[in-house]
Design an enzyme around this catalytic site. Structure first.
Site, short mmCIF file in Angstrom:
data_model
loop_
_atom_site.label_atom_id
_atom_site.label_comp_id
_atom_site.label_asym_id
_atom_site.label_seq_id
_atom_site.Cartn_x
_atom_site.Cartn_y
_atom_site.Cartn_z
N HIS A 202 -28.03 -5.92 15.53
CA HIS A 202 -27.71 -6.03 16.97
C HIS A 202 -28.02 -4.77 17.77
O HIS A 202 -27.92 -4.77 18.99
CB HIS A 202 -26.22 -6.34 17.17
C1 UD1 Z 1 -22.05 -2.99 22.27
C2 UD1 Z 1 -22.05 -1.48 22.09
C3 UD1 Z 1 -22.51 -1.14 20.68
C4 UD1 Z 1 -21.68 -1.88 19.65
C5 UD1 Z 1 -21.67 -3.37 19.94
C6 UD1 Z 1 -20.73 -4.07 19.01
C7 UD1 Z 1 -22.53 -0.10 24.07
C8 UD1 Z 1 -23.54 0.73 24.74
N1 UD1 Z 1 -22.96 -0.82 23.02
O1 UD1 Z 1 -23.39 -3.43 22.14
O2 UD1 Z 1 -22.37 0.26 20.46
O3 UD1 Z 1 -22.21 -1.63 18.37
O4 UD1 Z 1 -21.24 -3.59 21.29
O5 UD1 Z 1 -21.07 -5.41 18.84
O6 UD1 Z 1 -21.39 -0.11 24.44
N2 UD1 Z 1 -23.16 -10.73 24.97
C9 UD1 Z 1 -22.65 -12.01 25.00
N3 UD1 Z 1 -21.32 -12.18 24.79
C10 UD1 Z 1 -20.48 -11.16 24.56
C11 UD1 Z 1 -21.00 -9.86 24.55
C12 UD1 Z 1 -22.35 -9.66 24.76
O7 UD1 Z 1 -23.38 -12.99 25.19
O8 UD1 Z 1 -19.28 -11.39 24.38
C13 UD1 Z 1 -24.62 -10.53 25.16
C14 UD1 Z 1 -25.03 -10.40 26.61
O9 UD1 Z 1 -26.29 -11.00 26.74
C15 UD1 Z 1 -25.16 -8.91 26.78
C16 UD1 Z 1 -25.62 -8.44 25.42
O10 UD1 Z 1 -25.00 -9.32 24.50
O11 UD1 Z 1 -26.06 -8.56 27.79
C17 UD1 Z 1 -25.25 -7.01 25.12
O12 UD1 Z 1 -23.86 -6.77 25.27
P1 UD1 Z 1 -23.30 -5.28 25.50
O13 UD1 Z 1 -21.82 -5.28 25.41
O14 UD1 Z 1 -23.92 -4.66 26.69
O15 UD1 Z 1 -23.88 -4.48 24.27
P2 UD1 Z 1 -23.85 -4.81 22.73
O16 UD1 Z 1 -25.25 -4.97 22.27
O17 UD1 Z 1 -22.88 -5.88 22.44
N1 UDP Z 2 -18.03 -8.68 12.23
C1 UDP Z 2 -17.35 -9.90 12.32
N2 UDP Z 2 -18.11 -11.04 12.44
C2 UDP Z 2 -19.46 -11.04 12.46
C3 UDP Z 2 -20.14 -9.78 12.37
C4 UDP Z 2 -19.38 -8.63 12.27
O1 UDP Z 2 -16.13 -9.95 12.28
O2 UDP Z 2 -20.07 -12.11 12.58
C5 UDP Z 2 -17.23 -7.43 12.16
C6 UDP Z 2 -17.52 -6.53 10.97
O3 UDP Z 2 -16.68 -6.87 9.89
C7 UDP Z 2 -17.21 -5.14 11.50
C8 UDP Z 2 -17.50 -5.25 12.98
O4 UDP Z 2 -17.58 -6.65 13.29
O5 UDP Z 2 -15.85 -4.79 11.35
C9 UDP Z 2 -18.80 -4.57 13.31
O6 UDP Z 2 -19.13 -4.83 14.63
P1 UDP Z 2 -20.60 -4.65 15.20
O7 UDP Z 2 -21.57 -4.73 14.08
O8 UDP Z 2 -20.74 -5.61 16.31
O9 UDP Z 2 -20.54 -3.20 15.86
P2 UDP Z 2 -20.70 -1.71 15.32
O10 UDP Z 2 -19.77 -1.51 14.19
O11 UDP Z 2 -22.13 -1.51 14.95
O12 UDP Z 2 -20.36 -0.90 16.52
#
Ligand code: UD1
Ligand code: UDP
Length: 354
Positions: A202
């Site tokens: 992601h």
């Molecule tokens: C964010 C964090 C990242 C973290 C990740 C965990 C920042 C800069 N990034 O990235 O460090 O590892 O969360 O998963 O804060 N979207 C949905 N539904 C949701 C959330 C997101 O559809 O509930 C989609 C939207 O299209 C959105 C995109 O995901 O534009 C990105 O979401 P965003 O929260 O900006 O960043 P993440 O990639 O989720």
């Molecule tokens: N995770 C989850 N369901 C999923 C994928 C990840 O519960 O389908 C959990 C995973 O166990 C971990 C956390 O989400 O604790 C990691 O989140 P993510 O990879 O989105 O973010 P990051 O840790 O890279 O910030």
């Protein structure tokens, strides 16, 4: 004492859950402020449900946007709630835009800020998370560093040792507390799985680049075919959107599913022969659960996992991903978990109580 727990994304809910439980167990006045950075049911509410957490008192519902839009909306909302609630402490966790906004808003209001998971560094300033971590660490009052490595990073940047506590990582508490809730379930029969590998992808630098994303998906397919295992891939919404926008094809041996709840994901991790990921939390969990990991990145802010032999960095070249998968399948899995004993939340709450 009144404590505000500011969170906004899936990993923050998971990693702050032990802290919230600890505050509750000690009867400390606290509330959760959710920025709404994550909002889809399977990225947000499902975690409150399966982790049996009370719904947040405040939800800013900021939703998605550019970094500036997300952070700006959060700053305004957090400031408003903090002015109304007047907490003595704000706790944030990790490196998201929510953390950036939480630490900036609170520190300018002269409210004490504790940064949980302080001191992680990838050394890669092209990652938005690296910028968020550095700013958060430099404006926080207490730095809860998970390991000695993270404490050394903070000291190297001139931060005062007095502010730093080495607590372990609350992910160990979360894994221990929640694994017990999965007893009696058998994920292989639930999902009709034979032996399998687990994948997640992601990170912005991977999925927002058509070339890197194409190579990673190609690598997953190659690993699956060459090593004879299905790859189970719960797809983050950001990746889902990009795969579709770039018109990328993913082979049938890679089973793409929607994101799953934490208990299901923990079971998937524990049952996998190998994990391939660019997630921070998943690298840690693989290491804690004794499952070998290949990290689909060029660097990591979790070098402890590589040092103990639990993880290797593959980058995004498909052949290199395959070579790393082969190497990790031969790994000796008896490594020591470097992230602590599962009492991190207790140490964090002890520290703010003192
Ligand atoms: C964010 C964090 C990242 C973290 C990740 C965990 C920042 C800069 N990034 O990235 O460090 O590892 O969360 O998963 O804060 N979207 C949905 N539904 C949701 C959330 C997101 O559809 O509930 C989609 C939207 O299209 C959105 C995109 O995901 O534009 C990105 O979401 P965003 O929260 O900006 O960043 P993440 O990639 O989720
Ligand atoms: N995770 C989850 N369901 C999923 C994928 C990840 O519960 O389908 C959990 C995973 O166990 C971990 C956390 O989400 O604790 C990691 O989140 P993510 O990879 O989105 O973010 P990051 O840790 O890279 O910030």
């Amino acid at each position: 004492m009144k404590v505000a727990v500011v969170l906004g994304t899936r990993p923050e809910i998971i990693k702050m859950s032990p802290v919230v439980r600890e505050l509750e167990a000690r009867g400390i006045d606290h509330f959760v402020l959710h920025t709404g950075q994550h909002y889809s049911h399977n990225m947000d509410r499902v975690f409150f449900e399966v982790l049996r957490l009370r719904p947040p008192r405040h939800n800013l519902n900021v939703g998605s946007g550019t970094h500036g839009e997300e952070t700006g909306r959060m700053l305004m909302g957090i400031e408003r709630v903090l002015a109304e609630e007047k907490p003595d402490y704000v706790l944030v966790e990790g490196d998201t835009n929510t953390v950036l906004a939480g630490t900036l808003a609170a520190s300018k209001m002269r409210i004490k800020v504790g940064h949980v998971e302080a001191g992680l560094r990838s050394g890669d300033m092209s990652m938005p998370e690296e910028i968020n971590r550095i700013v958060a660490d430099h404006v926080s009052d207490i730095l809860f560093a998970p390991t000695e490595v993270s404490m050394q990073n903070l000291l190297r940047e001139g931060l005062d040792q007095e502010k730093i506590r080495v607590t372990g990582n609350t992910i160990v508490d979360a894994v221990n507390q929640n694994l017990s809730l999965t007893e009696g379930r058998d994920i292989r029969s639930e999902l009709c799985l034979d032996r399998y590998f687990l994948a997640t992808v992601h990170r912005q630098e991977n999925v927002d680049s058509p070339e890197r994303l194409r190579r990673i998906l190609g690598g997953l397919e190659l690993v699956s075919k060459e090593l004879g295992r299905e790859v189970v891939y719960p797809v983050h919404p950001r990746a889902r959107k990009r795969i579709s926008a770039y018109g990328l094809h993913v082979g049938a041996s890679v089973r793409m599913v929607d994101p799953v709840d934490y208990l299901t994901f923990l079971m998937l991790e524990r049952g996998a022969d190998l994990i391939l990921t660019d997630s921070g939390g998943v690298q840690e969990e693989a290491c804690i659960l004794g499952v070998p990991c290949v990290t689909l990145r060029d660097n990591t802010e979790r070098p402890e996992t590589v040092e103990v032999g639990a993880n290797v960095l593959s980058g995004t070249d498909p052949q290199r991903i395959l070579d790393c998968a082969r190497e990790m399948l031969r790994a000796n899995v008896g490594w020591q978990n470097p992230f602590g004993d599962g009492n991190s939340a207790k140490r964090i709450v002890d520290s703010i109580e003192r």
